[in-house]
Design an enzyme around this catalytic site. Sequence first.
Site, PDB file in Angstrom:
ATOM      1  N   GLU A 296       0.966  -1.133  -0.171  1.00  0.00           N
ATOM      2  CA  GLU A 296       0.023  -0.087  -0.012  1.00  0.00           C
ATOM      3  C   GLU A 296       0.827   1.245   0.067  1.00  0.00           C
ATOM      4  OE1 GLU A 296      -2.365   0.990   3.433  1.00  0.00           O
ATOM      5  OE2 GLU A 296      -0.928  -0.436   4.587  1.00  0.00           O
TER       6      GLU A 296
ATOM      7  N   ASP B 188      12.180   5.507 -11.995  1.00  0.00           N
ATOM      8  CA  ASP B 188      12.381   4.781 -10.711  1.00  0.00           C
ATOM      9  C   ASP B 188      12.672   3.458 -11.012  1.00  0.00           C
ATOM     10  OD1 ASP B 188      12.307   4.713  -8.090  1.00  0.00           O
ATOM     11  OD2 ASP B 188      10.384   4.480  -7.807  1.00  0.00           O
TER      12      ASP B 188
END
Length: 818
Positions: A520, A661
Amino acid sequence: MATQMLPLLPALLTVLLVSWTAAQDVDWHFDTAKCRYALGMEDGTIPDSDITASSAWSDSTEAKHGRLSTGEGDGAWCPAGPVFPSSSEYLQVDLRKLHFLSLVGTQGRHADGLGREFARSYRLQYSRDGRHWITWKDHWGQEVVSGNENTYDVVLKDLGPPIIARMVRFYPLADRVMSVCLRVELYGCVWKDGLKAYTAPVGHVMDLSGSPVYLNDSIYDGSKEAGVMFGGLGQLCDGVLGGNDFMESKELRVWPGYDYVGWNRETLGQPTVDIEFHFEKTRVFHTMQVHSNHRHTQHVRVFNEVVCEFKASLLSPWAEPALSLQVPLSDLHDPSSRTISLPLGGRPAQILRCRFSFSDRWLLISEISFYSKFPAVTLRAGLPVAKDDSSNTAILIGCLVGIILLLLAIIAVILWRQYWKKLLGKVFFITMFLYSLPIQEGPPPYPGAPPPGLSGAHYGEASGGGGSVPHYAEADIISLQGVSGNNTYAVPALSATPTDCPPLPELPRERLIFKEKLGEGQFGEVHLCEIEDPQDLENLEFPFNVRKGRPLLVAVKILRPDASKNARNDFLKEVKILSRLKDPNIICLLGVCVSSDPLCMVTEYMESGDLNQYLSHRVLLDKTGPSHNTPTISYPALISMASQIASGMKFLSSLNFVHRDLATRNCLVGGERGEGEDRGGERQIKIADFGMSRNLYAGDYYRIQGRAVLPIRWMAWECILMGKFTTASDVWAFGVTLWEMLSVCQEQPYSHMTDEQVIDNAGEFFRDQGRQVYLSRPAVCPQGLYELMLSCWSRDCKLRPSFAYIHSFLTEDAMNMV
Ligand code: ADE
């Protein structure tokens, strides 16, 4: 018959209720990600009277001046006495209530440039009752926390394990005679659970084919005697849920079994594990949730019965009758860990004792939490008596008024934020205009100072006379965060007109059966779900040869329903981009649920999780062969994985797609390739993007004033200083990723450097005076491969290799290097 059944009715109802709540998956275990609020040193919510200290140098440096980012008095708290060689000076904050603390922040004394004092390290102590003080230690038993390097930067420290306490003391440390001053902030939230301590048998060590699995409560902060832990809190309430495989942990570099506390029936010598819970005050208990492992193939099973007893205070007797709950488990063959909700019938108590019955040799629990309320109290003959809170209309009205006030406050905050957004939008526009000038290869005409009107350099202050380093303004950085935390992708080749967009494969969301939470972040959650009879779904982009009758496991990324409009747009943008990225080494989008809220994207599921976790739990297989039972990884397997990442990146770069990333945490690992085949741990790898906000990797990202997050340790110098993301900066990140892999993910890149030093290092790359620091060669890395890494970190983007070259190097040359 009916009358014979009557006495069984309460038990039957309870069984029904337990199974019902278990099936609901209403998992309200404490969510640590939502518990990171500044608790009021900076904004003054904590009154001066609750900030005290062992001593103060002067009135103008007394405890109340130790507030982060404020400059009252002489700018900080400074103790009267020395903190070297012994350290007994402390700054104390009393939060008045138990709090769950997930983060602390420290700062030195700046005093508008006059201050010179700061603490390079410190210790923390905490107390739940103001009498008994406990020294905080990290997961590896270290007490000393690294502090500040200068007088002005805030250094945040994630508390792993978290602290549950009412009071905290900061003890500044020094390694020589020097003055130290401190400003601090605490981050967390009120500990609503109210649990003050639990007593439980000490966890046992499991012998798994000769290798030990430590199932102790390694962060328990109470005492241990005669095989019993008492007077403290630990892993059963740290907010961390264990996974399906108890050998694996969500923490980095910890031992197998870390997330669970486990007991063996034979070693314990009794059929139940008895845990006693002590609460701060009397509460009315509605539900208890227990997260338990269920690897039945290893004789670990969820308990099958719980008997709970309640008592009003330490000295009162256990109330009759005890509450007995059967736990009927329908999916006994499913080895997933699970949360069991147990209804506690609204019974009032301050102390609770529950006996969990073994249903196999082992019982493993990772978390226990309670849903309870304070009882409404009526004074009868001077004695407090608990009564049913549902009948209290006054409280109901009070609650309604409270809710209305809360709504008004929320509206005010939304309006206020909109105002700021507008303002920031303007600032961003100006900044983008100014920074758009030097976007070309080679040393550009850098602006030496931040654009007018901006707060300017948050880091990367030009040091020395070698020329000023360009700054990356905060407003730019905010724009880099996409929905899942990071990328607003730059994809010229893909930014096609709507006409050539294939329709997104919409899936009926009711076909997604929740299995577990995979992760999450700030923008939503990723769940593991199952689709039964996937062949029935016409729209589903079918990934593998799922055998008929077999369900398909998928990963589902869900946008938080309260996400902003921008986050929604970014989510849809990401879906569109992903739907056109079809490559064996890129995670595949299978479908979406975007016709209603919450927005979901469904991707293939990679069963071995992310590459960072996968490698960090392995050791390198050397020529002497496996020496113990830790899983191994061979050098050829590492190179094969790296070459797969290079192949995926080659595909992305051919589309001019910039990932921004790339790191091991953002690559996923599949299952074993050939059954029974020993390929030294080689697996299929796919590049994905989880977003920067995954809590597990929060330390890999640099936060600017708590808002923007950047993976600075993977970023090329020109990304850090100028926000210039290109395929060449992806190549730099690939070099760092390769370094992580050859280090078997045992440490963070530049682990000896603070975030600020990493940013300074980017400045050294820019200045190019030979002072820049490179990651050093991992022990197992051949020189030729290290030279490839070094070429990825060339200052000049044009000198960095292409992904096509890297891929062919890894498939041809690197394989034969060892
Ligand atoms: N997202 C997070 N974990 C994942 C996994 N194991 N497979 C696919 N997507 C994921």
